[in-house]
Design a protein around this motif. Structure first.
Motif, PDB file in Angstrom:
ATOM      1  N   LEU A   1       0.832  -1.203   0.000  1.00 44.54           N
ATOM      2  CA  LEU A   1       0.000   0.000   0.000  1.00 44.54           C
ATOM      3  C   LEU A   1       0.871   1.258   0.000  1.00 44.54           C
TER       4      LEU A   1
ATOM      5  N   GLU B   1       0.984   4.270  -2.943  1.00 43.81           N
ATOM      6  CA  GLU B   1       0.696   5.680  -2.664  1.00 43.81           C
ATOM      7  C   GLU B   1       1.843   6.589  -3.104  1.00 43.81           C
TER       8      GLU B   1
ATOM      9  N   ARG C   1      -9.901  -2.072   6.238  1.00 43.43           N
ATOM     10  CA  ARG C   1      -8.729  -1.244   5.939  1.00 43.43           C
ATOM     11  C   ARG C   1      -8.462  -1.184   4.443  1.00 43.43           C
ATOM     12  N   ARG C   2      -8.547  -2.323   3.790  1.00 47.72           N
ATOM     13  CA  ARG C   2      -8.272  -2.348   2.356  1.00 47.72           C
ATOM     14  C   ARG C   2      -9.323  -1.568   1.576  1.00 47.72           C
TER      15      ARG C   2
ATOM     16  N   PHE D   1      -8.672   2.051   1.933  1.00 47.10           N
ATOM     17  CA  PHE D   1      -7.564   2.425   1.059  1.00 47.10           C
ATOM     18  C   PHE D   1      -8.045   2.609  -0.379  1.00 47.10           C
TER      19      PHE D   1
ATOM     20  N   ARG E   1     -10.122   5.758  -0.808  1.00 50.29           N
ATOM     21  CA  ARG E   1      -9.298   6.961  -0.859  1.00 50.29           C
ATOM     22  C   ARG E   1      -8.607   7.105  -2.215  1.00 50.29           C
TER      23      ARG E   1
END
Lengths: 217, 217
Positions: free
Chosen positions: B96, B100, B148-149, B152, B155
């Motif tokens: 991750l 990013e 959580r994934r 992510f 976002r």
DNA sequence: GCCACTACATACTCGGCCGTATGGTTGCCA
DNA sequence: TGGCAACCATACGGCCGAGTATGTAGTGGC
């Protein structure tokens, strides 16, 4: 797809031991058929998964004992096999047929997605079987069912104008999204999506996965 | 993500009962730590599912007996709990973070999809845990990880220009496709997709699920 | 109203797996 | 080098669920 239930009421008849006593609840005697056991097994699978399919548990659930079971089936495996075949038999044929009746290929996808989305009960068995793919008996059944559905989707996308290979990949994507959604919302309970949110999600799926008219040659 | 394996070689040292015999294979003695048991448990889960996590079976697999196990853990549940927490700990953070680091938001999706697609080993545990969501211990872990994934992904889609609600639905769709793909290809073996076909499918996913530049406001 | 047959109850065996008890072996350290 | 603690083997008790054996109560044909 109505074969998932308890013992049909037409079979629940009381026999009253000697026409006395307060035989209000316990003296109801049932005589079961093999199909009743298969239906009960499917109901139990839908609720608690394949692993919870135990002979004595199912017998208690149906109001009898193991002795009854082993008259109808030779083993637990035999019951599971019969139940799976029964489930595969009375499948989703009518839905697919109705979708194909829609003339405009592009209008089929919204209808299909909305229909599948709004009757969640039939998918419970499928979701339960997805979690039991380590079991050797369920693999061939699920393999056949999934393959048939994917073939159907592929054909739909082709008739909507996609090239064969593109149609196949789009079908894979669509069906994977369906399967994944079952997992994430049935068994796992990601923040309990609301009705409005769910509808919005379905519409987003339709918008994203329906081929645009320009994709057609 | 290398913690899924057998006993590390640094621990396999022979002690030779009296420095004789042909102690080639059987007299290798091992001394295990709690972490070794957890790794072994994760490996076993990845291969045969959570249901196959039995104490004696795992002990045989590690070359010891139950007596060893119950020195390190109080119960079987404790092992499962520790293994799950260990798995959640050493997660996918680095992936991750690297995604990013890509400046152009639209170029992140191809990279993410290709990366996830081409290292299938780490997903074996996740796929196994998906099939064990009836187990109370795995639900909270999977809930956290999946959430959580999805956050992510949401976002990422927002930074790519999608409106918040659209981004959320797109993330749901993407993650559902991921989960469904795991089910359909790991556990179920739909006609054993080839490498070229698989790559084509991934590219199709990228083309379909990456926001078009015109979607950005 | 008798009998064969269906459907079920009860009581058992057996194997798998969890957990316990206890004693043995190895390694470290003073 | 004695001793303690970490680590492991062996043996046992107990639960649970599949499968078996056998007795028994309703049911339908005649």
């Amino acid at each position: 797809m109505q074969h998932v239930g308890a013992v049909p009421d037409c079979k629940r008849r009381r026999l009253g031991y000697h026409a006395s006593m307060n035989d209000s609840s316990k003296t109801e005697r049932v005589r079961l058929s093999a199909e009743d056991w298969e239906d009960g097994a499917l109901a139990l699978i839908a609720e608690q998964g394949v692993g919870a399919l135990a002979v004595e548990a199912l017998a208690r659930r149906l109001g009898v004992t193991k002795g009854s079971f082993y008259w109808h089936f030779r083993t637990r495996e035999a019951l599971l096999q019969a139940a799976l075949e029964r489930w595969e038999e009375y499948g989703e044929r009518e839905v697919l047929a109705e979708i194909e009746r829609i003339p405009d290929p592009l209008k089929r996808f919204p209808e299909l997605f909305r229909r599948v989305a709004h009757e969640m009960q039939p998918h419970r068995v499928y979701a339960a079987l997805l979690k039991a793919l380590d079991h050797p008996q369920v693999v061939p059944v699920m393999s056949r069912v999934s393959q048939r559905r994917m073939d159907f989707l592929t054909r739909l996308y082709q008739e909507a104008g996609l090239a064969p290979d593109v149609a196949l990949n789009r079908a894979r994507l669509t069906y994977a999204a369906y399967v994944g959604f079952l997992q994430l919302n049935f068994t796992l309970g990601l923040p309990r999506i609301s009705h409005e949110e769910f509808d919005a999600y379905v519409e987003h799926m339709i918008a994203t996965l329906t081929p645009a008219p320009r994709d057609a040659s």
